[in-house]
Design an enzyme around this catalytic site. Structure first.
Site, short mmCIF file in Angstrom:
data_model
loop_
_atom_site.label_atom_id
_atom_site.label_comp_id
_atom_site.label_asym_id
_atom_site.label_seq_id
_atom_site.Cartn_x
_atom_site.Cartn_y
_atom_site.Cartn_z
N TRP A 100 35.03 41.43 32.42
CA TRP A 100 35.46 40.22 33.14
C TRP A 100 35.41 38.99 32.23
CZ3 TRP A 100 38.41 41.64 36.68
CH2 TRP A 100 38.12 42.71 37.53
N ASP A 167 30.86 32.58 36.18
CA ASP A 167 31.50 33.52 37.10
C ASP A 167 30.37 34.32 37.74
OD1 ASP A 167 32.74 35.62 38.37
OD2 ASP A 167 33.77 36.40 36.60
N LYS A 191 32.45 40.82 46.95
CA LYS A 191 31.25 41.60 46.59
C LYS A 191 30.02 41.20 47.41
CE LYS A 191 33.65 42.63 42.55
NZ LYS A 191 34.40 41.95 41.51
C1 LIG Z 1 35.30 41.62 40.64
C2 LIG Z 1 35.08 40.59 39.60
C3 LIG Z 1 36.11 39.74 39.16
C4 LIG Z 1 37.54 39.87 39.62
O1 LIG Z 1 37.70 39.52 40.92
P1 LIG Z 1 39.13 39.50 41.61
O2 LIG Z 1 38.80 38.89 42.92
O3 LIG Z 1 39.61 40.91 41.71
O4 LIG Z 1 40.03 38.66 40.79
C5 LIG Z 1 35.80 38.79 38.23
N1 LIG Z 1 34.56 38.65 37.74
C6 LIG Z 1 33.55 39.44 38.15
C7 LIG Z 1 32.19 39.25 37.58
C8 LIG Z 1 33.78 40.44 39.08
O5 LIG Z 1 32.79 41.23 39.47
#
Ligand SMILES: *Cc1c(COP(=O)(O)O)cnc(C)c1O
Length: 356
Positions: A100, A167, A191
């Site tokens: 990511w 993030d 999540k």
């Molecule tokens: C799942 C995830 C993403 C991507 O998320 P999307 O909503 O599919 O764009 C980005 N960063 C992290 C740390 C993630 O776990």
């Protein structure tokens, strides 16, 4: 009985599913579905207001922070952040700790210079780099708090003299952090917060003053702040699911209570896996994630058997990410201890069968 260890979209509290499904048929005894009410009505404004204030309360945010619910996944934030805060004459610092983070770096390069201050790519992202320097002239420093795919997590907040951006998609609201140390936080909801299709964004008011001019309105955080996340039709249902999850978390005792539970779950799983040399834990012990545990089998030919056993017991989503292989067990906030216990029982059964 299913035990849902999916990495995302993932498990949410059962009561959230039940209440969300009731609201689809009849929202708050209005005789209307949550899906058919206008977003600029007191009915939905109350949803947005409560969701924003619960985020502020649970994260103990100072009045300097703005909370937004924006469209798109975290991947939208990969480019929206540099679009707002980076330009060709500026440079941004990024830590590269996994898939990511790498994607965020790729997008940032479209808007300005990117300085990768540290990377763990040399060892397949199985650790968190230390001893890197963040240059004082960087527009910001960006990192991923929890590496969902590789199973590493940064257990303390990195210190630097530039605005800090994180993030937090896969560990938001899962552990107590001083969230006020961040100038910008984003997290895709699917999540730990709610349904896919919406991002939680927390941004510092002073940091917003540094944003670039002349941005498309939908990409401009200041415009979203000015419009209370209702510049256009927001993802109404996804935000409502977030609200229900936030209420659930508050009732449970907030972030400190869920952190305690998350530590117990992770500890039980990791200590069970460590008992036998059948399992290999690639991540450095001090960098292990409380949310996503990654492991492989020392004898790869046994992996199929383990998967079959998992399937028999209703264990869902434990195959590893295609980049990493092996297994990944995601234990987000809503995952009950009983599911982790069921999995560890199965692991013990497996150990008894094969380690003779
Ligand atoms: C799942 C995830 C993403 C991507 O998320 P999307 O909503 O599919 O764009 C980005 N960063 C992290 C740390 C993630 O776990």
């Amino acid at each position: 009985m299913k035990h849902n260890f999916n990495a995302g979209p993932s498990i949410l509290p059962k009561e959230v599913f039940e209440e969300a499904s009731r609201a689809i048929v009849d929202f708050n005894n209005t005789g209307l579905s949550i899906l058919e009410i206008g977003h600029r009505t007191p009915l939905f404004e109350a949803v947005m207001d409560e969701a924003v204030s619960l985020v502020k309360e649970l994260m103990k945010l100072s009045p300097d922070k703005e909370v937004l619910f924006l469209h798109g996944g975290a991947s939208t934030q990969f480019f929206q952040v540099p679009m707002n805060f980076l330009s060709q004459e500026k440079k941004a610092a990024y830590l590269d700790c996994g898939v990511w983070g790498t994607k965020a770096i790729k997008e940032a390069k479209l808007f300005g210079q990117v300085h990768v201050v540290g990377s763990s790519s040399d060892k397949n992202y199985t650790y968190i780099p230390h001893g890197y320097d963040v240059p004082n002239d960087a527009a910001y420093f960006h990192y991923t708090t929890n590496n969902t795919i590789e199973g590493t997590q940064m257990h303390s907040i990195p210190q630097c003299n530039v605005p800090l951006i994180a993030d937090m998609s896969s560990d938001i609201l899962s552990r107590d952090l001083d969230f006020n140390q961040f100038d910008f936080i984003y997290a895709g909801a699917q999540k730990n917060i709610g349904a896919a299709g919406v991002n939680l964004v927390v941004v510092d008011k002073d940091f917003l003053l540094k944003a670039n001019q002349h941005l498309p309105s939908m990409m401009d955080y200041r415009v979203h702040v000015a419009n209370g996340s209702m510049l256009n039709t927001p993802p109404v249902f996804a935000i409502y699911v977030c609200l229900l999850t936030l209420r659930w978390l508050k009732k449970l005792g907030g972030i400190p209570a869920i952190e305690k539970l998350n530590k117990q779950k992770a500890s039980l799983l990791y200590t069970t896996l460590e008992k036998s040399s059948l399992f290999h834990l690639p991540v450095h012990q001090e960098d292990r994630s409380l949310m996503n545990a990654v492991f492989t089998m020392t004898d790869a030919s046994l992996e199929k058997d383990f998967l079959l056993l998992c399937k028999r017991e209703g264990m869902i989503g434990i195959e590893g990410h295609r980049n990493v292989g092996g297994f990944r067990v995601s234990m987000y906030n809503a995952m009950p201890m009983s599911s982790v216990e069921a999995l560890t029982e199965l692991i013990n059964e497996f150990i008894n069968k094969y380690s003779s």
